[in-house]
Enzyme design. Structure first.
Site, PDB file in Angstrom:
ATOM      1  CB  THR A 201      -0.936   0.009   1.214  1.00  0.00           C
ATOM      2  OG1 THR A 201      -0.190  -0.284   2.396  1.00  0.00           O
ATOM      3  CG2 THR A 201      -2.031  -1.034   1.057  1.00  0.00           C
ATOM      4  CD  GLU A 420     -16.470 -19.823 -15.507  1.00  0.00           C
ATOM      5  OE1 GLU A 420     -16.830 -18.746 -14.982  1.00  0.00           O
ATOM      6  OE2 GLU A 420     -15.741 -20.654 -14.913  1.00  0.00           O
TER       7      GLU A 420
END
Length: 600
Positions: A201, A420
């Site tokens: 970060t 899917e």
């Protein structure tokens, strides 16, 4: 490169010298030399029993060997060297008279001593090289790197996506620039600043930016750099680091991965007096010994604040703790702009769209994404990086590279397409589902295909209904397989794991079970600190554990039936989606919406 060749050459010379000395030692003749009186030598000369002799006028010794091979050393009277030599010559012995001491002595000394000097010098050189150029006894010196004024500096302009964190640190920069203003008001700047958050970060980058903005020396060290196998070395390095910092004050001392040295004391197996805890004790002493005017600010970064010793986190040490979160949508867009600053971009590149497709990405992930996009463009011999490169790079980072060469049967391809399509259709039909940006049956990484839901905005809280919709979508693939083929496969293993984990969090962490009520059970699902959590028992009974298991199973089965019902109601749309996937292999959001609108 030159140092490497030099070390190699010296190593070869060293080995050759050692081998030569050892061979000379082991191959030396093992003759026994006896001390004989002068009368014995005279008698042997008279009997012509001396084969060879060496006369040394400096020591008045004669080294002689008989015709039978016996070796003797005899001392003769000073001043009789010539007479003894004549007697030996008359007895037909091989006589050698040593030269007087002079230049030959120095050559002898050099011949004996010089190899030893070379060996010692090479051993010393090799030991210096193995220690990185430091002296042999410099273990206790700090290994911290100092970023000097003439080196490139990072400023707040180079850090994006953490605007609030930068504001928190601006007063630290102002204090380092104008300390008198704060001291006149009786204010005390925080002695320590702890940056913590998920990996990648930008905690280290923020610390370097503070030093760059303030224009002060910046000492950087890793927490693991203090701890060694030798007891006391870590504490010595801590003392040396702060002594260097005081000489360069005002300055910033930055310790990365603080949890390597700052873990709570008394949590180990071998007692509390180990090297790591001695190092931590010295760090605590140095932090508490700062004076107001010394101008040293200690900054540290970690992604495990939960394992740090409480003494580190009390006021007076790490006074200020700043959480560095993953960037939001606007932050991701800014970070992409920073990392693409010096890259040739095509006109179609839209960082806003890329930022929407990368929720949860940290600054390091986005830097990797920009680099992957540049690599793809260079691999394709393009002159500019296009939007397609960035989208492909984002999918490579999330799911891995495409496996277009993987050969699968027609039946297995059909199963993956319906699997899917089941995820996609349920995700589009539930009320709180995230928009589906893409679905594909091209294998990536370990997945045979994947569905990519991307939220329109960043979310910091999730409701119970949103949780249930996520679980239903996750189970949609298995439900589609059962409806179409009448059987199930191993392709849904990851979906089952994710859905079970989400439901367990709902019940045990967020109190979202109607039967168990608004209570939390057990420890948070974060990382375990073995020294602290090994002996911790669960905080609920076996009866409650059974209720938790029943509640998890009830919710999972309920959402599975919900997904199955939705697919049965929209069976025609499921078939259309699967056929389109088998034909095109990849469907984007516009194509998905067109199929859904045409069949409902």
């Amino acid at each position: 490169m030159q140092n490497r060749w030099l070390r190699g050459l010296l190593t070869i010379v060293f080995v050759v010298l050692v081998v030569s000395v050892l061979m000379e030692f082991f191959n030396a003749p093992a003759q026994q030399v006896s001390q004989a009186p002068y009368s014995t030598l005279v008698q042997s000369i008279a009997k012509h029993q001396v084969a060879r002799a060496t006369v040394d006028p400096a020591s008045y010794n004669v080294d002689w060997v008989t015709t039978s091979g016996k070796h003797y050393v005899t001392v003769y009277a000073p001043g009789s060297t010539d007479a003894l030599s004549n007697k030996l010559n008359s007895a037909h012995a091989d006589v050698t008279v040593e030269k007087p001491a002079g230049s030959g002595l120095w050559l002898t000394i050099l011949g004996d001593v010089l190899p030893l000097v070379i060996v010692v010098a090479m051993v010393f050189f090799l030991m210096r090289q193995t220690q990185g150029g430091n002296r042999m006894m410099s273990f206790g010196r700090s290994q911290a790197r100092l970023i000097a004024d003439n080196q490139p500096r990072v400023t707040f302009k180079d850090v994006a996506g953490v605007e609030e964190e930068k504001q928190e640190l601006e007063e630290v920069v102002d204090f380092l620039r104008n300390p008198k203003r704060y001291l006149e008001m009786g204010a005390r700047i925080p002695k320590g600043i702890l940056l913590f958050g998920p990996p990648g970060t930008g905690k280290t980058l923020l610390a370097r930016a503070v030093a760059g903005e303030a224009g002060v020396p910046f000492f950087s060290e890793s927490g693991s750099g203090f701890v060694e196998m030798f007891v006391g070395v870590g504490a010595s390095r801590v003392r040396d680091l702060f002594e260097q910092a005081k000489k360069n004050a005002p300055c910033i001392v930055f310790i990365d991965e603080l949890d390597a040295v700052g873990r709570m004391r008394g949590a180990g197996y071998g007692g509390g007096n180990d090297e790591r805890e001695q190092t931590l004790n010295q760090l605590l002493v140095e932090m508490d010994g700062f004076g107001v005017n010394e101008g040293i600010i200690l900054m540290a970064a970690t992604n495990r604040p939960d394992v740090l010793d409480p003494a580190l986190l009390r006021p007076g040490r790490f006074d200020r703790q700043i959480v560095v979160h993953p960037p939001d949508l606007a932050g991701r867009e800014q970070i992409l702009g920073v990392h693409a600053k010096n890259k040739p971009l095509a006109d179609d590149v839209d960082f806003g769209t890329i930022a929407k497709r990368t929720p949860g990405f940290t600054g390091a992930d986005l830097a990797n994404l920009a680099n992957e996009a540049a690599l793809l463009a260079a691999r394709n011999r393009q002159r500019r990086i296009t939007m397609e490169n960035f989208i492909e790079a984002a999918e490579r980072v999330m799911a891995g590279p495409q496996k277009k060469t993987r050969v699968i049967s027609a039946f297995e391809k059909r199963v993956v397409a319906f699997h899917e399509s089941g995820h996609t259709l349920v995700g589009m039909l539930v009320p709180h589902g995230d928009p589906i940006h893409k679905v594909t049956i091209i294998p990536r990484g370990m997945a045979m295909g994947y569905t990519m839901p991307v939220p329109d905005e960043d979310r910091y809280r999730i409701t119970r209904e949103q949780f249930l919709d996520k679980v239903a979508m996750s189970l949609g693939g298995r439900a589609a397989e059962q409806i179409v083929f009448g059987e199930i496969s191993t392709g849904a293993s990851d979906d089952l794991e994710k859905s079970t984990k989400m439901v367990r969090q709902m019940i045990m962490e967020y109190g979202m079970s109607e039967e168990l009520g608004p209570l939390t059970y057990g420890r948070s699902q974060g990382a375990v600190f073995l020294g602290r959590d090994l002996m911790r028992s669960r905080d609920y009974s076996d009866e409650v554990a059974s209720k938790i298991d029943r509640a998890i199973r009830h919710i999972v089965m309920e959402q599975y039936e919900r997904a199955r019902t939705l697919l049965l109601q929209h069976r025609y749309t499921l078939n259309r989606l699967a056929l389109a996937l088998m034909e095109k292999e990849t469907l984007e959001s516009d194509e998905l919406r067109a199929i859904l609108n045409a069949t409902t």
